[in-house]
Motif scaffolding. Structure first.
Motif, PDB file in Angstrom:
ATOM      1  N   UNK A  21       7.328  58.958  40.978  1.00 15.51           N
ATOM      2  CA  UNK A  21       8.500  58.199  39.782  1.00 15.51           C
ATOM      3  C   UNK A  21       8.758  57.245  41.110  1.00 15.51           C
ATOM      4  N   UNK A  22       9.692  55.765  40.495  1.00 14.58           N
ATOM      5  CA  UNK A  22      10.079  55.264  41.092  1.00 14.58           C
ATOM      6  C   UNK A  22      10.849  53.699  40.415  1.00 14.58           C
ATOM      7  N   UNK A  23      11.746  53.593  40.946  1.00 11.05           N
ATOM      8  CA  UNK A  23      12.499  52.165  40.036  1.00 11.05           C
ATOM      9  C   UNK A  23      12.020  51.117  39.996  1.00 11.05           C
ATOM     10  N   UNK A  24      11.847  50.290  41.063  1.00 14.93           N
ATOM     11  CA  UNK A  24      10.150  49.193  41.171  1.00 14.93           C
ATOM     12  C   UNK A  24       9.269  49.226  42.618  1.00 14.93           C
ATOM     13  N   UNK A  25       8.647  48.451  42.113  1.00 15.06           N
ATOM     14  CA  UNK A  25       7.596  47.758  43.634  1.00 15.06           C
ATOM     15  C   UNK A  25       8.100  46.274  43.352  1.00 15.06           C
ATOM     16  N   UNK A  26       8.130  45.900  44.368  1.00 19.36           N
ATOM     17  CA  UNK A  26       8.895  44.186  44.489  1.00 19.36           C
ATOM     18  C   UNK A  26       8.122  43.505  45.442  1.00 19.36           C
ATOM     19  N   UNK A  27       7.617  42.559  45.485  1.00 16.68           N
ATOM     20  CA  UNK A  27       7.574  41.188  46.487  1.00 16.68           C
ATOM     21  C   UNK A  27       8.397  39.740  46.571  1.00 16.68           C
ATOM     22  N   UNK A  28       8.849  39.403  47.618  1.00 18.08           N
ATOM     23  CA  UNK A  28       9.525  38.272  47.897  1.00 18.08           C
ATOM     24  C   UNK A  28       9.435  37.668  49.234  1.00 18.08           C
TER      25      UNK A  28
END
Length: 271
Positions: free
Chosen positions: A107-114
């Motif tokens: 479970x997680x909210x989001x994975x992101x790259x910036x």
């Protein structure tokens, strides 16, 4: 620099490492921070002078639907380059992509790259003392201008100069140009070497004869010293064939180490 911000543009795309992600697709959230000068459009109240963020959002959607990438890093690299190439008013862009349904089994909210990418200003020295010298130089300018992520903005006159270092060789034709680029210094150096290789440049003797010589003089105000690359270019303050063409296109460019303008350096060399 002023900012225009877009937050969590929701799109359904087919990006991911797993084959089912490329077939079925999933939700992604895109955010962007655009570095632009909003003074002129703000004073004139004129959208044509600004960046239409509605058009930009639709461009992101179309680009992401037309392409498929495995990595979020690849998504952002290609998208950032496409946006910066299309909208000249954007000096720099910070892009973030979030992946709410990342298939990791936890479970997680989001994975992101910036990432943040933008235009840089480089000055390149050109030289040739073999064969059709002017043709080699003009072809190099053309190839740079036509290379992805590069725009040649100014080119000096080509000046005949005596050889430097090894003096028993034909005189050189030298010049300089101003380049706007999305490339890193290392990527730019690699591109210059590729263009030299097309001109059949052979590296046998230091300061020896060559069909084409391309050197990075400045890259923004960067000071860099590695085995492969020295910025600003070493000893340029003592080279008339560098300072003279540079004085034509950037007389008030300030050397970030010596803290003197090109015009000052040229005056001291001849003083």
């Amino acid at each position: 620099m002023d900012k225009i911000k877009i937050k969590d543009l929701e799109l359904y795309c087919r990006h991911g490492v797993f084959p089912e992600e490329n077939v079925l697709g999933q939700k992604f959230l895109f955010s962007a921070i655009l570095s632009v000068d909003t003074r002129a459009p703000g004073k004139a109240d004129d959208l044509e002078k600004s960046v239409n963020y509605g058009e930009l959002c639709h461009f992101i959607r179309e680009f992401m639907e037309e392409h498929t990438y495995k990595l979020l890093e690849a998504v952002l690299e290609h998208l950032a380059e496409a946006i910066l190439q299309k909208w000249e008013k954007i000096e720099e862009i910070t892009l973030e992509v979030k992946k709410p349904w990342a298939p990791i089994g936890l479970p997680l909210e989001t994975v992101s790259v910036e990432i943040t990418r933008g235009w840089h200003t480089a000055y390149i020295a050109l030289g040739s003392n073999m064969g059709e010298k002017e043709t080699y130089l003009r072809n190099a300018v053309k190839e740079l201008d036509e290379s992805a992520g590069c725009r040649v903005e100014k080119v000096s006159d080509f000046i005949a100069t005596a050889p430097y270092g090894v003096t028993e060789q034909d005189e050189f034709l030298n010049g300089a140009l101003k380049l706007r680029t999305l490339l890193t210094p290392e990527e730019l150096l690699e591109l210059l070497h590729e263009i030299e290789a097309k001109a059949e440049r052979v590296r046998t003797l230091r300061w020896g004869p060559r069909t084409l010589d391309l050197d990075i003089l400045f890259y923004d105000n960067l000071v860099l010293d590695t085995e492969e690359l020295h910025i600003p270019h070493i000893d340029m303050q003592n080279r008339d064939f560098v300072l003279k063409p540079m004085a034509q296109i950037a007389p008030y460019m300030r050397h970030p180490v010596l803290n003197k303008t090109i015009k000052q350096l040229e005056g001291e060399l001849h003083g």
